[in-house]
Scaffold this motif. Structure first.
Motif, mmCIF file in Angstrom:
data_model
loop_
_atom_site.group_PDB
_atom_site.id
_atom_site.type_symbol
_atom_site.label_atom_id
_atom_site.label_comp_id
_atom_site.label_asym_id
_atom_site.label_seq_id
_atom_site.Cartn_x
_atom_site.Cartn_y
_atom_site.Cartn_z
ATOM 1 N N SER A 212 0.926 -1.342 0.003
ATOM 2 C CA SER A 212 -0.056 0.157 0.005
ATOM 3 C C SER A 212 0.785 1.260 0.144
ATOM 4 C CB SER A 212 -1.001 -0.018 1.187
ATOM 5 O OG SER A 212 -1.630 1.299 1.236
ATOM 6 N N TRP A 213 0.428 2.274 -0.730
ATOM 7 C CA TRP A 213 1.162 3.569 -0.696
ATOM 8 C C TRP A 213 0.984 4.240 0.549
ATOM 9 C CZ3 TRP A 213 4.081 4.609 -4.499
ATOM 10 C CH2 TRP A 213 4.057 4.006 -5.915
ATOM 11 N N HIS A 214 0.342 3.794 1.488
ATOM 12 C CA HIS A 214 0.273 4.189 2.616
ATOM 13 C C HIS A 214 1.652 4.424 3.464
ATOM 14 C CE1 HIS A 214 -3.857 5.360 3.556
ATOM 15 N NE2 HIS A 214 -4.237 4.540 2.920
ATOM 16 N N GLN A 215 2.331 3.089 3.281
ATOM 17 C CA GLN A 215 3.523 2.826 4.099
ATOM 18 C C GLN A 215 4.730 3.752 3.647
ATOM 19 O OE1 GLN A 215 1.906 -0.917 3.517
ATOM 20 N NE2 GLN A 215 0.951 0.508 4.880
ATOM 21 N N TYR A 216 4.449 4.426 2.588
ATOM 22 C CA TYR A 216 5.550 5.472 1.903
ATOM 23 C C TYR A 216 5.155 6.853 2.114
ATOM 24 C CZ TYR A 216 6.634 0.873 0.026
ATOM 25 O OH TYR A 216 6.951 -0.467 -0.159
ATOM 26 N N GLY A 217 3.889 7.128 2.920
ATOM 27 C CA GLY A 217 3.449 8.568 3.170
ATOM 28 C C GLY A 217 2.968 9.140 1.751
ATOM 29 N N LEU A 218 2.346 8.216 0.620
ATOM 30 C CA LEU A 218 1.920 8.730 -0.329
ATOM 31 C C LEU A 218 0.685 8.347 -0.673
ATOM 32 C CD1 LEU A 218 5.004 7.485 -2.702
ATOM 33 C CD2 LEU A 218 4.485 10.021 -2.021
ATOM 34 N N ALA A 219 -0.117 8.289 0.481
ATOM 35 C CA ALA A 219 -1.714 8.084 0.263
ATOM 36 C C ALA A 219 -2.281 8.441 1.734
ATOM 37 C CB ALA A 219 -1.951 6.350 0.134
ATOM 38 N N ALA A 220 -3.786 8.871 1.306
ATOM 39 C CA ALA A 220 -4.516 9.054 2.567
ATOM 40 C C ALA A 220 -5.760 8.920 2.269
ATOM 41 C CB ALA A 220 -4.361 10.535 2.761
ATOM 42 N N ASP A 221 -6.686 8.392 3.349
ATOM 43 C CA ASP A 221 -8.005 8.543 3.339
ATOM 44 C C ASP A 221 -8.574 9.457 4.077
ATOM 45 O OD1 ASP A 221 -7.840 5.922 2.558
ATOM 46 O OD2 ASP A 221 -7.444 5.082 4.211
ATOM 47 N N CYS A 222 -9.703 10.172 3.279
ATOM 48 C CA CYS A 222 -10.204 11.497 3.643
ATOM 49 C C CYS A 222 -11.806 11.455 3.832
ATOM 50 C CB CYS A 222 -9.769 12.638 2.782
ATOM 51 S SG CYS A 222 -8.029 12.939 2.809
ATOM 52 N N ALA A 223 -12.390 12.091 4.410
ATOM 53 C CA ALA A 223 -13.798 12.537 4.459
ATOM 54 C C ALA A 223 -14.412 13.645 4.660
ATOM 55 C CB ALA A 223 -14.234 11.499 5.513
ATOM 56 N N PHE A 224 -15.574 13.963 4.888
ATOM 57 C CA PHE A 224 -16.106 15.277 4.764
ATOM 58 C C PHE A 224 -16.756 15.600 6.289
ATOM 59 C CE2 PHE A 224 -17.385 12.962 0.741
ATOM 60 C CZ PHE A 224 -16.503 13.977 0.093
ATOM 61 N N VAL A 225 -16.493 16.719 6.620
ATOM 62 C CA VAL A 225 -17.075 17.462 7.858
ATOM 63 C C VAL A 225 -18.412 18.317 7.796
ATOM 64 C CG1 VAL A 225 -16.371 18.841 9.880
ATOM 65 C CG2 VAL A 225 -14.751 17.409 8.786
ATOM 66 N N ARG A 226 -19.288 17.996 8.263
ATOM 67 C CA ARG A 226 -20.508 18.605 8.315
ATOM 68 C C ARG A 226 -21.141 18.971 9.831
ATOM 69 N NH1 ARG A 226 -25.065 15.791 5.232
ATOM 70 N NH2 ARG A 226 -24.887 14.321 6.941
ATOM 71 N N ASP A 227 -21.221 20.172 10.008
ATOM 72 C CA ASP A 227 -21.500 20.622 11.271
ATOM 73 C C ASP A 227 -20.606 20.045 12.566
ATOM 74 O OD1 ASP A 227 -23.510 21.937 10.316
ATOM 75 O OD2 ASP A 227 -25.076 20.366 10.227
ATOM 76 N N GLY A 228 -19.317 20.076 12.260
ATOM 77 C CA GLY A 228 -18.527 19.546 13.228
ATOM 78 C C GLY A 228 -18.324 18.115 13.297
ATOM 79 N N ARG A 229 -18.731 17.263 12.583
ATOM 80 C CA ARG A 229 -18.987 15.958 12.566
ATOM 81 C C ARG A 229 -18.486 15.184 11.133
ATOM 82 N NH1 ARG A 229 -22.020 13.607 16.498
ATOM 83 N NH2 ARG A 229 -22.705 11.728 15.240
ATOM 84 N N LEU A 230 -17.891 14.230 11.309
ATOM 85 C CA LEU A 230 -17.240 13.313 10.309
ATOM 86 C C LEU A 230 -18.497 12.564 9.533
ATOM 87 C CD1 LEU A 230 -14.082 11.699 11.513
ATOM 88 C CD2 LEU A 230 -14.192 13.558 9.553
ATOM 89 N N VAL A 231 -18.677 12.864 8.161
ATOM 90 C CA VAL A 231 -19.572 12.128 7.332
ATOM 91 C C VAL A 231 -18.831 11.381 6.445
ATOM 92 C CG1 VAL A 231 -21.596 12.298 6.058
ATOM 93 C CG2 VAL A 231 -21.224 14.048 7.684
ATOM 94 N N ILE A 232 -18.853 9.854 6.843
ATOM 95 C CA ILE A 232 -18.124 8.949 5.751
ATOM 96 C C ILE A 232 -18.919 8.176 5.109
ATOM 97 C CG2 ILE A 232 -16.357 7.088 6.146
ATOM 98 C CD1 ILE A 232 -15.536 8.013 8.747
ATOM 99 N N SER A 233 -20.205 7.642 5.374
ATOM 100 C CA SER A 233 -21.153 6.769 4.906
ATOM 101 C C SER A 233 -21.443 7.257 3.306
ATOM 102 C CB SER A 233 -22.185 6.710 5.621
ATOM 103 O OG SER A 233 -23.286 5.732 5.041
ATOM 104 N N GLU A 234 -21.147 6.213 2.544
ATOM 105 C CA GLU A 234 -21.877 6.685 1.237
ATOM 106 C C GLU A 234 -23.270 6.547 0.976
ATOM 107 O OE1 GLU A 234 -19.658 3.389 -0.676
ATOM 108 O OE2 GLU A 234 -17.927 3.648 0.161
ATOM 109 N N ARG A 235 -23.872 6.086 2.054
ATOM 110 C CA ARG A 235 -25.393 6.033 2.064
ATOM 111 C C ARG A 235 -25.869 7.523 2.018
ATOM 112 N NH1 ARG A 235 -23.794 1.645 4.883
ATOM 113 N NH2 ARG A 235 -23.911 2.562 6.780
#
Length: 279
Positions: A212-235
């Motif tokens: 994985s590119w995560h081991q080389y510092g070349l990848a990240a997982d990100c999500a959205f912030v709405r009203d101060g809370r993380l929103v990850i769900s694709e639903r």
């Protein structure tokens, strides 16, 4: 003024009548024209002869200069060779290096980078946004979507500098153009953590340590912030729309987006540098 015009007309009419009605007039005009033609012909011939003489002199001078230069080169051939080398070496080196990157470069993206993105990448050095409080990553919704997220690294300093600037550029465009605030869920990932996540099954990841590119510092997982809370769900329709925009923007800055994989990872981006990962 009209008197002058009448006078000129009278003189021209008389001359034309003289040439038409009297043979002597026609002969006079023809002889005059023939004399003018002969004078012009002699003048042209003289100019042509002068040009030929000048060309011969120029050729003679050129041969003499060439002979003199050749003699100088024969007498001082070592100095001449050194001089040609010094003059020709810089352009020769530039020509040989024209198609080679001076530093180890990055994979070129087959997707065009628009003018705004290019300006951002070449402009100011962006800084990471303020981190969310740790409790934001431990809610029940977040834990259900991303197991073991609480212990993930979100340290921007452990990421590759170029990847960091590209990802921050994506964050800025998502905020300014589409109104989405974003946060990093996980950046650098150790080999041990990668194996631990792989042990949870293909629903989490198929990649083992150093796959994985995560081991080389070349990848990240990100999500959205709405009203101060993380929103990850694709639903969540709002989040799903955000992931689609996120993928477009990430690809426009040369990143690979996990949303195009067979096992989609919509929040994942990576920068694939040649020669880094040994597969």
């Amino acid at each position: 003024m009209w008197m002058l015009a009448v006078t000129v007309y009278f003189v021209v009419a008389c001359a034309v009548s003289w040439m038409v009605l009297f043979p002597a007039g026609r002969e006079f005009v023809l002889n005059a024209l023939a004399g003018v033609g002969q004078r012009l012909g002699r003048r042209a011939g003289a100019l042509a002869q002068q040009g030929m003489r000048d060309a011969d002199a120029l050729r003679a001078n050129g041969r003499a200069a060439a002979d003199s230069l050749a003699g100088f080169v024969r007498r001082h051939w070592i100095a001449c060779a050194l001089g040609i080398g010094l003059v020709g070496l810089p352009p020769l080196a530039a020509l040989l290096l024209a198609d080679r990157p001076v530093l180890s470069g990055y994979e070129s993206s087959d997707r065009p980078v628009n003018a705004q993105v290019a300006d951002l990448l070449q402009g100011e050095q962006l800084v990471p946004p303020p981190p969310l409080p740790p409790l934001a990553f431990t809610t029940a919704d977040v834990a259900r979507e991303r197991p073991l997220l609480a212990s993930a690294s979100r340290d921007w300093a452990m990421l590759n500098a170029d990847y960091t600037q590209r990802l921050l550029t994506v964050f800025r465009i998502m905020k300014e153009r589409y109104g989405y605030d974003m946060a990093i869920l996980e950046g650098y990932r150790s080999a041990a953590r990668q194996d631990a996540l792989a042990a949870l099954g293909p629903g989490v990841t198929n990649a083992r340590a150093y796959q994985s590119w995560h081991q080389y510092g070349l990848a990240a997982d990100c999500a959205f912030v709405r009203d101060g809370r993380l929103v990850i769900s694709e639903r969540d329709p709002w989040a799903m729309r955000g992931y689609q925009l996120y993928g477009q923007v990430a690809e426009s800055v040369g990143l690979t987006w996990g949303g195009r994989w067979k096992m989609m990872d919509l929040g994942h981006t990576e920068l694939r540098l040649p020669g880094v990962m040994k597969r």
